[in-house]
Scaffold this motif. Structure first.
Motif, PDB file in Angstrom:
ATOM      1  N   ALA A  59       0.846  -1.197   0.000  1.00  0.00           N
ATOM      2  CA  ALA A  59       0.000   0.000   0.000  1.00  0.00           C
ATOM      3  C   ALA A  59       0.879   1.244   0.000  1.00  0.00           C
ATOM      4  O   ALA A  59       1.973   1.257   0.595  1.00  0.00           O
ATOM      5  N   ASN A  60       0.416   2.272  -0.711  1.00  0.00           N
ATOM      6  CA  ASN A  60       1.034   3.600  -0.773  1.00  0.00           C
ATOM      7  C   ASN A  60       2.278   3.650  -1.671  1.00  0.00           C
ATOM      8  O   ASN A  60       3.031   4.611  -1.647  1.00  0.00           O
ATOM      9  N   HIS A  81      -6.549  -1.957  -5.150  1.00  0.00           N
ATOM     10  CA  HIS A  81      -7.187  -0.709  -5.592  1.00  0.00           C
ATOM     11  C   HIS A  81      -6.060   0.245  -5.985  1.00  0.00           C
ATOM     12  O   HIS A  81      -5.136   0.475  -5.182  1.00  0.00           O
ATOM     13  N   CYS A  82      -6.112   0.758  -7.226  1.00  0.00           N
ATOM     14  CA  CYS A  82      -5.034   1.653  -7.665  1.00  0.00           C
ATOM     15  C   CYS A  82      -5.579   2.770  -8.543  1.00  0.00           C
ATOM     16  O   CYS A  82      -6.731   2.719  -9.002  1.00  0.00           O
ATOM     17  N   VAL A  83      -4.772   3.788  -8.733  1.00  0.00           N
ATOM     18  CA  VAL A  83      -5.037   4.822  -9.746  1.00  0.00           C
ATOM     19  C   VAL A  83      -3.864   4.790 -10.712  1.00  0.00           C
ATOM     20  O   VAL A  83      -2.709   4.538 -10.323  1.00  0.00           O
ATOM     21  N   LEU A 104      -8.773   1.734 -10.781  1.00  0.00           N
ATOM     22  CA  LEU A 104      -9.018   0.311 -11.035  1.00  0.00           C
ATOM     23  C   LEU A 104      -9.177  -0.428  -9.716  1.00  0.00           C
ATOM     24  O   LEU A 104      -8.518  -0.119  -8.715  1.00  0.00           O
ATOM     25  N   PHE A 105     -10.091  -1.433  -9.755  1.00  0.00           N
ATOM     26  CA  PHE A 105     -10.352  -2.278  -8.586  1.00  0.00           C
ATOM     27  C   PHE A 105     -10.221  -3.739  -8.995  1.00  0.00           C
ATOM     28  O   PHE A 105     -10.751  -4.145 -10.047  1.00  0.00           O
ATOM     29  N   GLY A 106      -9.565  -4.520  -8.160  1.00  0.00           N
ATOM     30  CA  GLY A 106      -9.413  -5.943  -8.454  1.00  0.00           C
ATOM     31  C   GLY A 106     -10.751  -6.661  -8.523  1.00  0.00           C
ATOM     32  O   GLY A 106     -10.910  -7.646  -9.239  1.00  0.00           O
ATOM     33  N   ASP A 107     -11.762  -6.125  -7.829  1.00  0.00           N
ATOM     34  CA  ASP A 107     -13.096  -6.768  -7.833  1.00  0.00           C
ATOM     35  C   ASP A 107     -13.846  -6.526  -9.134  1.00  0.00           C
ATOM     36  O   ASP A 107     -14.866  -7.164  -9.403  1.00  0.00           O
ATOM     37  N   THR A 126      -3.895   0.145  -1.784  1.00  0.00           N
ATOM     38  CA  THR A 126      -3.883  -1.052  -0.930  1.00  0.00           C
ATOM     39  C   THR A 126      -2.718  -1.945  -1.374  1.00  0.00           C
ATOM     40  O   THR A 126      -2.170  -1.730  -2.476  1.00  0.00           O
ATOM     41  N   PRO A 127      -2.380  -2.983  -0.608  1.00  0.00           N
ATOM     42  CA  PRO A 127      -1.470  -3.990  -1.150  1.00  0.00           C
ATOM     43  C   PRO A 127      -2.103  -4.534  -2.420  1.00  0.00           C
ATOM     44  O   PRO A 127      -3.329  -4.737  -2.471  1.00  0.00           O
TER      45      PRO A 127
END
Ligand SMILES: Cc1cn([C@H]2C[C@H](O)[C@@H](COP(=O)(O)OP(=O)(O)O[C@H]3O[C@H](C)C(=O)[C@H](O)[C@H]3O)O2)c(=O)[nH]c1=O
Length: 190
Positions: A59-60, A81-83, A104-107, A126-127
């Motif tokens: 994360a971060n 979760h990333c941008v 983007l979301f992994g889900d 997040t990780p």
């Protein structure tokens, strides 16, 4: 019955950049788990994959900003979760000097495919685990076609909404966008 809405992987800022494609992926779930196709040549994107990689991030973490004159790229978030920010530097592109930001979301799996000449970087809230592909092997481009600029240069026009990400020393010391553009112009790339 309360249902938690799945967060949507989508573009959240900027313009529709020429030849950039965000492909929503279909996750086929059953009692055993799920099956998701993550790339198809028939999608008609710019990518002719030569190398695939799996990348884990804490994360971060921020990776980028990077620029390649010769190869196209693919990014697919599998978990987390990333941008992801892009800026089109290509001479002659109808969207040159324009930017786009994606969340983007992994889900809600989606693949982002973008052409050479596009500044790019990603931040992980997040990780995370993502898959990456390139149309030229790292062993061939890593030494002479791996350009950088500072992730937080305001002239990137990317509203990241983040502060103090984890960076490598190289990313921390990357030049401004103007310095990068001047170097690319001297090479005749722009
Ligand atoms: C890219 C790459 C890296 N590595 C090794 C080299 C380092 O020991 C380690 C991390 O590499 P790097 O810090 O370059 O990773 P990122 O900061 O995520 O950057 C990479 O992914 C962004 C999106 C870029 O566009 C860069 O071109 C690419 O370098 O993996 C490899 O062994 N093979 C590879 O293909």
């Amino acid at each position: 019955m309360s249902t938690t809405a799945i967060a949507k992987s989508t573009q959240i800022a900027g313009t529709q950049l020429h030849e950039v494609k965000l492909v929503s992926l279909k996750e086929h779930k059953d009692s055993r788990g799920s099956f998701t196709e993550i790339f198809q040549d028939h999608w008609g994107t710019v990518l002719k994959p030569v190398q695939w990689s799996v990348v884990k991030s804490e994360a971060n973490v921020f990776r980028g900003m990077h620029y390649h004159q010769r190869h196209d790229e693919y990014f697919c978030l599998i978990d987390g979760h990333c941008v992801l920010g892009l800026r089109d530097l290509r001479a002659g592109s109808p969207t040159q000097h324009q930017s786009a930001l994606f969340e983007l979301f992994g889900d809600d799996p989606a693949a982002l495919i973008f052409p050479k000449g596009m500044l790019h970087g990603w931040f992980f809230h997040t990780p995370a685990l993502h898959i990456q592909s390139v149309s030229e092997a790292y062993v061939d481009y890593g030494g002479d076609d791996n350009w950088r600029c500072a992730w937080d240069d305001p002239e990137l026009e990317l509203p990241w909404g983040i502060e103090n990400p984890i960076l490598t020393d190289a990313a921390s010391n990357a030049p401004s966008l103007r310095t990068l553009v001047a170097a690319l112009e001297r090479k005749g790339y722009m």
